[in-house]
Design an enzyme around this catalytic site. Structure first.
Site, PDB file in Angstrom:
ATOM      1  N   ARG A  55       0.797  -1.190   0.006  1.00 56.13           N
ATOM      2  CA  ARG A  55      -0.039  -0.070   0.022  1.00 56.13           C
ATOM      3  C   ARG A  55       0.789   1.255  -0.021  1.00 56.13           C
ATOM      4  O   ARG A  55       2.115   1.399   0.384  1.00 56.13           O
ATOM      5  CB  ARG A  55      -0.802  -0.028   1.261  1.00 56.13           C
ATOM      6  CG  ARG A  55      -1.842  -1.112   1.464  1.00 56.13           C
ATOM      7  CD  ARG A  55      -2.609  -1.313   2.366  1.00 56.13           C
ATOM      8  NE  ARG A  55      -3.741  -2.192   2.592  1.00 56.13           N
ATOM      9  CZ  ARG A  55      -3.471  -3.422   3.374  1.00 56.13           C
ATOM     10  NH1 ARG A  55      -2.258  -3.736   3.843  1.00 56.13           N
ATOM     11  NH2 ARG A  55      -4.162  -4.567   3.117  1.00 56.13           N
ATOM     12  N   LYS A  66      -1.976  -2.434   7.743  1.00 58.82           N
ATOM     13  CA  LYS A  66      -3.385  -2.057   7.763  1.00 58.82           C
ATOM     14  C   LYS A  66      -3.916  -2.910   9.036  1.00 58.82           C
ATOM     15  O   LYS A  66      -3.658  -4.280   8.992  1.00 58.82           O
ATOM     16  CB  LYS A  66      -4.338  -2.404   6.492  1.00 58.82           C
ATOM     17  CG  LYS A  66      -5.613  -2.089   6.856  1.00 58.82           C
ATOM     18  CD  LYS A  66      -6.345  -1.932   5.472  1.00 58.82           C
ATOM     19  CE  LYS A  66      -7.880  -1.556   5.391  1.00 58.82           C
ATOM     20  NZ  LYS A  66      -8.577  -1.642   4.168  1.00 58.82           N
ATOM     21  N   HIS A 120      -2.883   2.446  -5.492  1.00 55.67           N
ATOM     22  CA  HIS A 120      -3.654   1.240  -5.123  1.00 55.67           C
ATOM     23  C   HIS A 120      -3.897   0.295  -6.258  1.00 55.67           C
ATOM     24  O   HIS A 120      -3.949  -0.928  -6.343  1.00 55.67           O
ATOM     25  CB  HIS A 120      -4.855   1.498  -4.367  1.00 55.67           C
ATOM     26  CG  HIS A 120      -4.991   0.565  -3.407  1.00 55.67           C
ATOM     27  ND1 HIS A 120      -4.551   0.285  -2.039  1.00 55.67           N
ATOM     28  CD2 HIS A 120      -6.095  -0.626  -3.212  1.00 55.67           C
ATOM     29  CE1 HIS A 120      -4.663  -0.604  -1.325  1.00 55.67           C
ATOM     30  NE2 HIS A 120      -5.956  -1.255  -2.145  1.00 55.67           N
ATOM     31  N   ARG A 154      -1.359  -2.247  -6.577  1.00 58.37           N
ATOM     32  CA  ARG A 154      -1.408  -3.427  -5.539  1.00 58.37           C
ATOM     33  C   ARG A 154      -2.436  -4.269  -6.279  1.00 58.37           C
ATOM     34  O   ARG A 154      -2.357  -5.590  -6.107  1.00 58.37           O
ATOM     35  CB  ARG A 154      -1.837  -2.886  -4.328  1.00 58.37           C
ATOM     36  CG  ARG A 154      -2.332  -4.004  -3.068  1.00 58.37           C
ATOM     37  CD  ARG A 154      -2.515  -3.244  -1.967  1.00 58.37           C
ATOM     38  NE  ARG A 154      -3.343  -3.998  -0.953  1.00 58.37           N
ATOM     39  CZ  ARG A 154      -2.602  -5.087  -0.168  1.00 58.37           C
ATOM     40  NH1 ARG A 154      -1.319  -4.942  -0.041  1.00 58.37           N
ATOM     41  NH2 ARG A 154      -3.495  -5.517   0.801  1.00 58.37           N
ATOM     42  N   HIS A 178      -4.027 -10.262   3.602  1.00 54.63           N
ATOM     43  CA  HIS A 178      -5.406 -10.030   4.049  1.00 54.63           C
ATOM     44  C   HIS A 178      -5.720 -10.930   4.915  1.00 54.63           C
ATOM     45  O   HIS A 178      -5.249 -12.166   5.264  1.00 54.63           O
ATOM     46  CB  HIS A 178      -6.217 -10.485   2.710  1.00 54.63           C
ATOM     47  CG  HIS A 178      -6.356  -9.538   1.489  1.00 54.63           C
ATOM     48  ND1 HIS A 178      -6.755  -9.706   0.119  1.00 54.63           N
ATOM     49  CD2 HIS A 178      -5.976  -8.051   1.660  1.00 54.63           C
ATOM     50  CE1 HIS A 178      -6.419  -8.722  -0.746  1.00 54.63           C
ATOM     51  NE2 HIS A 178      -6.316  -7.818   0.288  1.00 54.63           N
ATOM     52  N   TYR A 187     -10.023 -10.940  -6.679  1.00 60.70           N
ATOM     53  CA  TYR A 187      -9.269 -10.905  -7.785  1.00 60.70           C
ATOM     54  C   TYR A 187      -9.387 -11.925  -8.711  1.00 60.70           C
ATOM     55  O   TYR A 187      -9.096 -11.805 -10.015  1.00 60.70           O
ATOM     56  CB  TYR A 187      -7.867 -10.667  -7.307  1.00 60.70           C
ATOM     57  CG  TYR A 187      -7.385  -9.685  -6.527  1.00 60.70           C
ATOM     58  CD1 TYR A 187      -7.283  -8.408  -7.117  1.00 60.70           C
ATOM     59  CD2 TYR A 187      -7.235  -9.633  -5.080  1.00 60.70           C
ATOM     60  CE1 TYR A 187      -7.002  -7.288  -6.327  1.00 60.70           C
ATOM     61  CE2 TYR A 187      -6.742  -8.563  -4.212  1.00 60.70           C
ATOM     62  CZ  TYR A 187      -6.845  -7.246  -4.981  1.00 60.70           C
ATOM     63  OH  TYR A 187      -6.545  -6.149  -4.162  1.00 60.70           O
TER      64      TYR A 187
END
Length: 322
Positions: free
Chosen positions: A136, A161, A267, A270, A293, A302
């Site tokens: 990120r 995150k 982003h 990414r 994640h 994705y």
């Protein structure tokens, strides 16, 4: 309680709950906006009905996205629950808005190279890391020297995150320019040390436990800001990391200059990183770990972008022509 005391208490309660500085900044901004919307009335004089009216105002008159509306609600719930100790009553409309499912914006490999070709210097190196490592933009800006392992070809992301650490890959093609960049950074930090500056912010209470750690090379930012700033509490000149807006602006301009039709942002690299790994046959669990994640369902988004389609479906028009 004056507004300044209220915001000070908000920051104190957020610090106790270990919220990130960025979250605190966003929450304070929404609380200030809520107070201004209410006619400068103190939030203790308001309640769930006013919160619902404020959310309605955001949705109908300001036409904000569902994620923005939910962000405002989270800030106000924190204000009433943890600061004022007056939890909001359950009312229709005082609950998170339903967020629509959007497919991530992904560039082709050729488009990525076109955008990278329009970048240079530090923004180019950062864009290469975001695409080659899945970082990120904030993680890239906050990268420290000690977290880049050239021998193992790894990058350790600290407190990403959700305050989670992870390990991702260091692209081989970036190693040489990154080493050259770090040599320049070391020279820059050496000059600042000679002038009595070059202190960097370190997490938690490390600057009190080990005061010298703030000047150690390993703790320096990989991408330091061009200027130092004066830190009042410690009475030192400190070096902050590069502001994300610098690389965000450069990437947006490169996207326009490259002629790529899609909207290009930091982003986007990414998203493209994850999609291109899955296209190459990488295991989805591996991609999940590289992206950081918490749930594999987030990574599975994705697979929909791969659609040729996700089940290998072929258009009946193409089949008929063949």
């Amino acid at each position: 309680m004056t507004s300044s005391r209220l915001l000070l208490l908000v920051r104190d309660r957020a610090a106790v709950r270990r919220y990130s500085p960025r979250t605190v900044q966003v929450y304070v901004r929404w609380i200030v906006r809520y107070v201004r919307w209410s006619g400068l009335r103190h939030p203790a004089q308001l309640g769930a009905m006013q919160v619902r009216d404020f959310l309605t105002y955001l949705a109908r008159e300001r036409n904000v996205a569902a994620s923005t509306q939910n962000q405002a609600l989270a800030a106000l719930q924190f204000l009433y629950r943890d600061v004022l100790e007056q939890p909001l009553a359950e009312l229709p409309g005082v609950e998170p808005a339903r967020r629509p499912t959007h497919l991530p914006n992904v560039l082709s490999r050729e488009a990525v190279q076109l955008v990278l070709g329009c970048l240079s210097g530090t923004p180019l190196l950062m864009a290469q890391l975001m695409y080659g490592s899945g970082l990120r933009v904030q993680e890239c800006c906050q990268l420290r020297v000690k977290d880049v392992d050239f021998d193992r070809g790894e990058i350790r992301v600290r407190r990403g995150k959700g305050q989670r650490d992870r390990v991702t890959m260091l692209p081989v093609s970036v190693s040489t320019p990154l080493r050259a960049h770090l040599a320049q950074v070391r020279h820059l930090m050496g000059r600042r040390v000679a002038r009595g500056g070059a202190w960097v912010e370190v997490p938690l209470a490390m600057d009190r436990k080990a005061p010298r750690v703030s000047r150690l090379w390993g703790w320096c930012w990989v991408f330091p800001a061009a200027r130092e700033y004066w830190h009042r509490e410690s009475s030192t000149r400190r070096t902050h990391h590069l502001d994300p807006s610098v690389v965000q602006r450069a990437v947006a301009e490169a996207g326009v200059k490259s002629g790529v039709a899609q909207r290009v942002g930091c982003h986007t690299f990414r998203h493209s990183f994850a999609t291109h790994l899955l296209e190459s046959g990488s295991d989805i669990r591996t991609v999940q770990e590289l992206l950081g994640h918490r749930d594999v369902k987030t990574t599975m988004l994705y697979t929909h972008v791969l659609n040729r389609g996700g089940l290998g479906v072929q258009s009946p028009l193409d089949r008929a022509r063949r």
